[in-house]
Structures are given as C-alpha cells and as structure tokens.
Write a protein that holds these residues in place. Sequence first.
Motif, short mmCIF file in Angstrom:
data_model
loop_
_atom_site.label_atom_id
_atom_site.label_comp_id
_atom_site.label_asym_id
_atom_site.label_seq_id
_atom_site.Cartn_x
_atom_site.Cartn_y
_atom_site.Cartn_z
N LEU A 169 -51.05 -27.35 -7.66
CA LEU A 169 -51.11 -26.75 -6.48
C LEU A 169 -49.90 -27.42 -5.67
N THR A 170 -49.78 -28.84 -5.58
CA THR A 170 -48.92 -29.41 -4.92
C THR A 170 -47.57 -28.99 -5.13
N TRP A 171 -47.08 -29.07 -6.39
CA TRP A 171 -45.88 -28.63 -6.57
C TRP A 171 -45.35 -27.31 -6.30
N CYS A 172 -46.41 -26.28 -6.53
CA CYS A 172 -46.10 -24.83 -5.95
C CYS A 172 -46.11 -24.86 -4.45
N SER A 173 -46.76 -25.48 -3.85
CA SER A 173 -46.63 -25.71 -2.22
C SER A 173 -45.26 -25.97 -1.97
N PHE A 174 -44.79 -27.03 -2.74
CA PHE A 174 -43.63 -27.80 -2.43
C PHE A 174 -42.25 -26.52 -2.64
N ALA A 175 -42.56 -26.16 -3.59
CA ALA A 175 -41.45 -25.06 -3.98
C ALA A 175 -41.39 -23.94 -3.14
N PHE A 176 -42.56 -23.39 -2.62
CA PHE A 176 -42.62 -22.36 -1.74
C PHE A 176 -41.98 -22.69 -0.30
N THR A 177 -42.11 -24.23 -0.12
CA THR A 177 -41.64 -24.67 1.09
C THR A 177 -40.26 -24.80 0.99
N LEU A 178 -39.63 -25.15 -0.06
CA LEU A 178 -38.05 -24.93 -0.20
C LEU A 178 -37.73 -23.57 -0.22
N PHE A 179 -38.41 -22.92 -0.83
CA PHE A 179 -37.99 -21.18 -0.66
C PHE A 179 -37.81 -20.69 0.70
N CYS A 180 -38.74 -21.33 1.60
CA CYS A 180 -38.85 -20.92 3.11
C CYS A 180 -37.57 -21.33 4.10
N ILE A 181 -36.86 -22.35 3.52
CA ILE A 181 -35.67 -22.62 4.12
C ILE A 181 -34.82 -21.35 4.14
N PRO A 182 -34.08 -21.01 3.12
CA PRO A 182 -33.23 -19.90 3.41
C PRO A 182 -33.94 -18.58 3.91
N LEU A 183 -35.13 -18.35 3.54
CA LEU A 183 -35.72 -17.31 3.87
C LEU A 183 -35.94 -17.23 5.31
N SER A 184 -36.37 -18.17 6.09
CA SER A 184 -36.34 -18.48 7.50
C SER A 184 -34.95 -18.28 8.24
N TYR A 243 -32.39 -16.65 6.99
CA TYR A 243 -31.91 -15.19 6.86
C TYR A 243 -32.85 -14.28 7.82
N LEU A 244 -34.20 -14.41 7.96
CA LEU A 244 -34.86 -13.61 8.78
C LEU A 244 -34.85 -14.16 10.04
N ASN A 245 -34.64 -15.14 10.64
CA ASN A 245 -34.67 -15.77 11.77
C ASN A 245 -35.96 -16.20 12.34
N ASP A 246 -36.66 -16.31 11.26
CA ASP A 246 -38.35 -16.41 11.76
C ASP A 246 -38.72 -17.58 10.94
N TRP A 247 -39.13 -18.88 11.70
CA TRP A 247 -39.23 -20.05 11.37
C TRP A 247 -40.85 -20.37 11.01
N TRP A 248 -41.66 -19.22 11.35
CA TRP A 248 -42.81 -19.54 11.14
C TRP A 248 -43.37 -20.22 9.74
N TRP A 249 -43.08 -19.47 8.85
CA TRP A 249 -43.67 -19.79 7.34
C TRP A 249 -43.09 -21.15 7.22
N LEU A 250 -42.08 -21.65 7.18
CA LEU A 250 -41.51 -22.89 7.07
C LEU A 250 -42.30 -23.92 8.01
N GLY A 251 -42.48 -23.59 9.20
CA GLY A 251 -43.17 -24.48 10.17
C GLY A 251 -44.61 -24.78 9.88
N MET A 252 -45.31 -23.99 9.08
CA MET A 252 -46.75 -23.75 8.40
C MET A 252 -46.44 -24.66 6.96
N MET A 253 -45.55 -24.20 6.23
CA MET A 253 -45.64 -25.11 4.86
C MET A 253 -45.50 -26.30 4.78
#
Length: 82
Positions: free
Chosen positions: A27-42, A44-54
């Motif tokens: 769970l912790t590593w998947c959460s960390f991986a998704f957090t890293l995925f949110c950096i370029p996604l945020s 690209y989309l100019n929406d930092w909500w997911w990164l700020g939450m993760m």
Amino acid sequence: MERTDNMPLWVFLALMSIETRKGALILTWCSFAFTLFCIPLSYYLNDWWWLGMMIPITAWYWLSLQWADKHAAWPDVSSPGD
C-alpha cells in the motif's frame, strides 16, 4: 489489523483493513508510485490537486507503518500446518 489499547486512531484508520506488514508495504509503495506519477500529470493538466492530496496521504501511510513496526503491532504469522 486489530486495534490495541495503545494504538493511536490515526494508525488504526490507515491500516485497519491491512492484515500483514507485506500488505502495508505494498500500500505504501503504491501510494508513493502514484504520488510520483502525479508530478508530471499535474504539470501537464495544470491541476495540482492530486499531488497536493497524495503527498500527505503517502506520509500518513509511511508514518503509520513506522509506528506499527516500532510497536510490534503486526500479528505473528505461523505456518499453515501449525
């Protein structure tokens, strides 16, 4: 995970449906991986909500895992034949 008398509520809420340390690590590593995925996604989309939450969620899981490890909160796993 069974809640003990000395376990804080924030640890129990993070790990209440996790039965083993291995599951908590996954769970912790998947959460960390998704957090890293949110950096370029945020970016690209100019929406930092997911990164700020993760970031705080990942920290919460990691700190809960550290507390559980330090206080031996994981049940002993015995072999199936026992």
